[in-house]
Design a protein around this motif. Structure first.
Motif, short mmCIF file in Angstrom:
data_model
loop_
_atom_site.label_atom_id
_atom_site.label_comp_id
_atom_site.label_asym_id
_atom_site.label_seq_id
_atom_site.Cartn_x
_atom_site.Cartn_y
_atom_site.Cartn_z
N ILE A 191 22.39 -41.92 4.45
CA ILE A 191 22.22 -41.12 5.67
C ILE A 191 20.80 -41.35 6.18
O ILE A 191 19.91 -41.78 5.45
CB ILE A 191 22.44 -39.61 5.41
N LEU A 192 20.61 -41.07 7.46
CA LEU A 192 19.29 -41.13 8.06
C LEU A 192 18.76 -39.71 8.20
O LEU A 192 19.44 -38.84 8.74
CB LEU A 192 19.35 -41.81 9.43
N VAL A 193 17.57 -39.48 7.69
CA VAL A 193 16.93 -38.16 7.75
C VAL A 193 15.72 -38.26 8.67
O VAL A 193 14.86 -39.13 8.48
CB VAL A 193 16.51 -37.68 6.35
N ARG A 194 15.66 -37.36 9.65
CA ARG A 194 14.53 -37.33 10.58
C ARG A 194 13.93 -35.93 10.60
O ARG A 194 14.50 -34.98 10.09
CB ARG A 194 14.99 -37.74 11.98
N GLY A 195 12.77 -35.83 11.22
CA GLY A 195 12.08 -34.55 11.27
C GLY A 195 11.59 -34.10 9.91
O GLY A 195 11.67 -32.91 9.56
N ILE A 196 11.08 -35.04 9.14
CA ILE A 196 10.60 -34.71 7.78
C ILE A 196 9.24 -34.04 7.88
O ILE A 196 8.28 -34.62 8.41
CB ILE A 196 10.51 -36.00 6.93
N PRO A 197 9.10 -32.81 7.37
CA PRO A 197 7.80 -32.12 7.42
C PRO A 197 6.87 -32.64 6.32
O PRO A 197 7.09 -32.38 5.13
CB PRO A 197 8.18 -30.65 7.18
N ILE A 198 5.87 -33.38 6.70
CA ILE A 198 4.95 -33.98 5.73
C ILE A 198 3.76 -33.04 5.52
O ILE A 198 3.03 -32.74 6.48
CB ILE A 198 4.46 -35.35 6.21
N PRO A 199 3.54 -32.55 4.31
CA PRO A 199 2.40 -31.65 4.07
C PRO A 199 1.08 -32.40 4.15
O PRO A 199 1.03 -33.62 3.97
CB PRO A 199 2.67 -31.12 2.66
N VAL A 324 15.97 -24.23 6.79
CA VAL A 324 16.17 -23.07 7.66
C VAL A 324 15.90 -23.44 9.10
O VAL A 324 16.64 -23.04 10.02
CB VAL A 324 15.25 -21.91 7.20
N ASN A 325 14.86 -24.21 9.32
CA ASN A 325 14.54 -24.69 10.66
C ASN A 325 15.46 -25.86 11.00
O ASN A 325 15.41 -26.91 10.36
CB ASN A 325 13.08 -25.14 10.71
N PRO A 326 16.34 -25.72 12.01
CA PRO A 326 17.31 -26.79 12.29
C PRO A 326 16.68 -28.05 12.85
O PRO A 326 17.37 -29.08 12.94
CB PRO A 326 18.25 -26.14 13.32
N THR A 327 15.41 -28.01 13.24
CA THR A 327 14.75 -29.22 13.74
C THR A 327 14.08 -30.01 12.62
O THR A 327 13.51 -31.06 12.89
CB THR A 327 13.71 -28.85 14.81
N LYS A 328 14.14 -29.49 11.39
CA LYS A 328 13.55 -30.18 10.25
C LYS A 328 14.67 -30.71 9.35
O LYS A 328 15.73 -30.11 9.24
CB LYS A 328 12.64 -29.24 9.44
#
Length: 637
Positions: A191-199, A324-328
Motif C-alpha cells: 500500500i502507499l502511505v501518505r501524510g506521515i507525521p515525522i517528529p 485519529v486525524n484522517p489527514t495523517k
C-alpha cells in the motif's frame, strides 16, 4: 449534404485505406523497418535489421490479415495482458450490437424513411438526392409508420442490455481466472502511505518502521521511503539512452556511422569517433548521477510504500483508518512498481492542488477554443454560407467535383486534424493532476478525451450546424425539443463522413505507423542510429477507447434517426478488430517472469518499490562486460 458528396468522401477515404494497407504490407517486409513493424521481436533479439533485398518483398500481400484473424484470445492475454483482452472485447461487443442494428436499420427503418414525403424533396437524379431523405425527418408528421421506429428502439435497447450483461459476465470471469492463475504481484501486498507525521529529530523511515511494527506486527514486512528525484530521473534517462547508443556502436564496430559530426543531426560540428565521444559523455553523466544520488538521499517525502506478508494484511491496513486525524497516515492502493509515476512525489500538496484547478480551467479553455474549427467545419458543409464568407470562390464552388470534395471530405478531414492534438494534450493535463501511476494518468486522459469528443464533435456540431442559426427559437423554450429533433438528424450526413475519415483512414494510418516510420528514417539518415534505441509501443488506450465509444454513441443515436450510418460503422469496427489484433502481434507491454517461491518473492518485494533513480550504477568501461550488463540495476519483481 447530397448523396454524391458522400460517395466522393467515401471514395477518397477508401482509396487512402487501400493505399495504407498496400504500404503496410510492403514496408513491414523491409529489413530496415524491423523496429517499426516488429519492435517486440527486435527487443527480444529474434529479428535483426539488415539482410538481402529481394523483389518479393515489394509485392503486397494479405498474409498479415490471416495471422491477425487466427490470433487467439489466450495469446493476446499472454502477450499484452488483460487490458488488451478487454479492449478487443469492446470491438466484439460493438460488432454484435451494430450487426443487429444494421439488419433492422437498413432493411426495415431505411425503406420507411425513404418512402416518406415530409421533406418534399424530388430530384431527377438519384445521386443528387439529399441524405435527409434517408432519415426520420422524411417521415410524415403523425404517421403510423413512426410506430416501427418506436418498436425498433425498444427491441434494440433490450438486445443491447442483454449483450452488456453477457460481456460483463464474461469479462468478470476472465478477471477472476486471471487473478487465480497469475503469480503473486508486489502491488497486491503493498500500500502507499501518505501524510506521515515525522517528529522533530526523526526520519521518515524510522517513523514508518516503528508505526507499522507497533500496529501491524504480524503482517508488516518492509517499506520504501519516497524521495524527490525528478532531476535525477532526467539524468538517468539521458544516461540510459547514451548507453544504448554506445552499446550498439560497439556491437557494430565496422558501421560507417561510427565516425560522424557531433553537432545537430550529425551535419554540423567537428568529426569525431562516436565511441570515444559517447564514452566521455557517459562518464560525465555517470558522475553527475552519483553526485545527485548522494544529494537526493536526504530529500525525503512524507510518503512510503509499505509491504506486508499477505494480501489480507495489506487489505486490512488499506481499509482501516490508521490515525485519529484522517489527514495523517492516509493509505491507498499501490500501483505496480513499473507503473509508479515518480515525478508525482516531487510536488508539494499545495502545488498539486493548484495544478488540479489549472487543469480544470485549461480543459474548459481548450473546449471553448475548439469551437473555432467546429464552426469553420460547419461552414464548409454549407455552400451558401461558404459563398457568403468568401464571395470570390463562387466560380470554383460551382464545379461539381470541387463542391463535393469541400462539403463531403474536407470538413471531416479538418476536424480530425485538429482532434489529433487533443489526446497528447489531455495526457499532459492528467500528468499534472497528481496521479501516482501511469495507468491512472492514461485513464484520466481517456475520460477527458471522451467527454471532449462528445461535446465538441457531437453537441457542438449539432448546435453550430443547425440550432444556432435559429437562436430566436431559444427564446421560446417549448420549441427547443422540436428544434433539436430536427437538428440531430440533419447532421447525420456530416457524421457519416466523419466516421469514414476519422474511422477508416485513421485506423489505416495507425496500421502503417507513419510517424514512427518517418522518425526511424531520419534517425538512420542523419543520426546513424540503426535501431540502437527504440521503445516497444503499447496500445493507445487514451485515444483509441474514446473514439470507439464515440462511434458507438453515434450508432445508438442514429440507429432509428438515420440508419444509413450503420454500414459505415460496421466497416469501422471490422477494420478495427483486424488491425488491433494485428498490432497485438507486434506489441508487448509486460515481461513474463519465472514463478518464485514465497520466500524468494518476499526478498524481491523488499526492493520492488525502490525509486529507480536511487539504484546503483553497474556500468563497465572496458571489455564486453560493459555491453552485457545493464547500466542500472533493475529491481526484479
Amino acid at each position: 449534404m447530397i448523396l454524391s458528396a458522400l460517395l466522393t468522401s467515401v471514395g477518397i477515404n477508401l482509396g487512402l485505406c487501400l493505399l495504407f494497407f498496400t504500404l503496410y504490407s510492403i514496408l513491414r517486409k523491409q529489413p530496415g523497418n524491423v523496429t517499426v513493424y516488429a519492435p517486440r521481436l527486435a527487443a527480444e533479439g529474434k529479428a535483426q535489421q539488415g539482410g538481402q533485398f529481394n523483389l518479393e518483398s515489394l509485392l503486397p500481400t494479405v498474409g498479415w490479415v490471416r495471422k491477425a484473424w487466427q490470433l487467439s484470445e489466450d495469446e493476446i492475454l499472454s502477450v499484452l495482458g488483460l487490458d488488451a483482452v478487454v479492449f478487443m472485447r469492446i470491438f466484439i461487443f460493438s460488432l454484435r450490437v451494430f450487426t443487429f442494428a444494421g439488419v433492422v436499420g437498413i432493411f426495415i427503418l431505411l425503406p420507411v424513411n425513404y418512402l416518406g414525403n415530409q421533406l418534399n424533396v424530388d430530384f431527377s437524379h438519384f445521386s443528387n438526392k439529399s441524405l435527409d431523405s434517408f432519415s426520420i425527418s422524411n417521415v410524415n408528421n403523425g404517421s403510423n409508420w413512426l410506430w416501427v421506429h418506436f418498436c425498433a428502439a425498444y427491441v434494440f435497447t433490450g438486445v443491447v442490455c442483454y449483450l452488456l450483461y453477457y460481456e460483463y459476465e464474461y469479462i468478470s470471469s476472465k478477471r477472476i481466472a486471471y487473478f487465480y492463475s497469475s503469480k503473486p504481484q508486489p502491488h497486491q501486498f503493498t500500500i502507499l502511505v501518505r501524510g506521515i507525521p515525522i517528529p522533530s529529530g526523526g526520519t521518515c523511515s524510522e517513523t514508518v518502521d516503528s508505526f507499522f511494527i507497533e500496529n501491524h506486527p504480524s503482517t508488516y514486512l518492509s517499506h520504501a521511503v519516497v524521495r524527490r528525484t525528478s532531476k535525477l530521473q532526467g539524468l538517468i534517462g539521458d544516461t540510459e539512452k547514451l548507453y544504448k547508443r554506445l552499446s550498439y556502436l560497439k556491437l557494430n564496430n565496422h558501421t560507417p556511422q561510427r565516425f560522424r559530426r557531433d553537432g545537430f543531426l550529425g551535419i554540423f560540428g567537428r568529426k569525431v569517433d562516436l565511441v570515444d565521444h559517447y564514452e566521455k559523455k557517459l562518464q560525465d553523466l555517470e558522475d553527475n548521477v552519483r553526485l545527485e544520488q548522494s544529494s537526493s538521499a536526504g530529500k525525503e517525502v512524507p510518503a512510503a510504500f509499505v509491504s506486508f506478508k499477505s494480501r489480507l494484511g495489506a487489505a486490512v491496513a488499506l481499509h482501516i483508518q490508521q490515525a485519529v486525524n484522517p489527514t495523517k497516515w492516509v493509505t491507498e492502493r499501490a500501483p505496480e512498481p513499473q507503473d509508479v509515476y515518480w515525478p508525482f512525489f516531487s510536488d508539494s500538496f499545495i502545488k498539486r492542488w493548484i495544478c488540479v484547478l489549472v487543469v480544470f480551467v485549461a480543459c474548459i479553455a481548450l473546449t471553448i477554443l475548439f469551437l473555432i474549427p467546429v464552426v469553420l467545419v460547419q461552414g464548409l458543409t454549407n455552400l451558401d454560407q461558404l459563398e457568403t464568407w468568401f464571395p470570390f470562390l463562387k466560380g470554383i464552388l460551382k464545379l461539381t467535383f470541387v463542391s463535393e470534395v469541400i462539403t463531403g471530405y474536407l470538413p471531416s478531414l479538418i476536424l480530425q486534424m485538429f482532434l489529433s492534438f487533443v489526446p497528447p494534450i489531455m495526457i499532459m493535463f492528467s500528468s499534472m493532476q497528481g496521479y501516482i501511476s501511469l495507468s491512472q494518468i492514461e485513464k484520466s486522459a481517456c475520460i477527458k478525451v471522451l467527454w471532449f469528443t462528445i461535446w465538441n464533435i457531437f453537441f457542438a456540431n449539432v448546435l453550430s450546424g443547425s440550432a444556432l442559426y435559429q437562436v430566436s427559437v431559444f427564446l421560446e423554450p417549448k420549441k427547443i425539443a422540436s428544434v433539436l429533433a430536427e437538428a440531430v438528424p440533419a447532421q447525420a450526413s456530416f457524421f457519416i463522413a466523419y466516421v469514414v475519415t476519422s474511422g477508416w483512414t485513421s485506423l489505416s494510418s495507425e496500421l502503417c505507423r507513419l510517424v514512427p516510420l518517418i522518425c526511424s528514417f531520419f534517425k538512420r539518415v542523419f543520426s546513424g542510429k540503426y535501431g540502437d534505441e527504440f521503445e516497444v509501443p503499447s496500445i493507445p488506450y487514451h485515444s483509441g477507447i474514446p473514439k470507439i465509444l464515440f462511434f458507438g454513441l453515434l450508432g445508438i443515436t442514429y440507429f432509428f434517426l438515420a440508419p444509413l450510418i450503420l454500414p459505415f460503422l460496421l466497416v469501422y469496427y471490422c477494420m478495427g478488430y483486424i488491425i488491433y489484433r494485428n498490432q497485438c502481434l507486434v506489441k508487448k507491454d509486460r515481461e513474463d517472469v519465472n514463478d518464485p517461491t514465497m520466500a524468494e518473492f518476499y526478498d524481491k518485494l523488499v526492493t520492488a518499490y525502490r525509486d529507480p533513480g536511487l539504484m546503483s550504477l553497474r556500468y563497465s568501461r572496458s571489455g564486453t562486460e560493459g555491453l552485457s550488463s545493464p547500466l542500472l540495476q533493475a529491481a526484479e519483481v
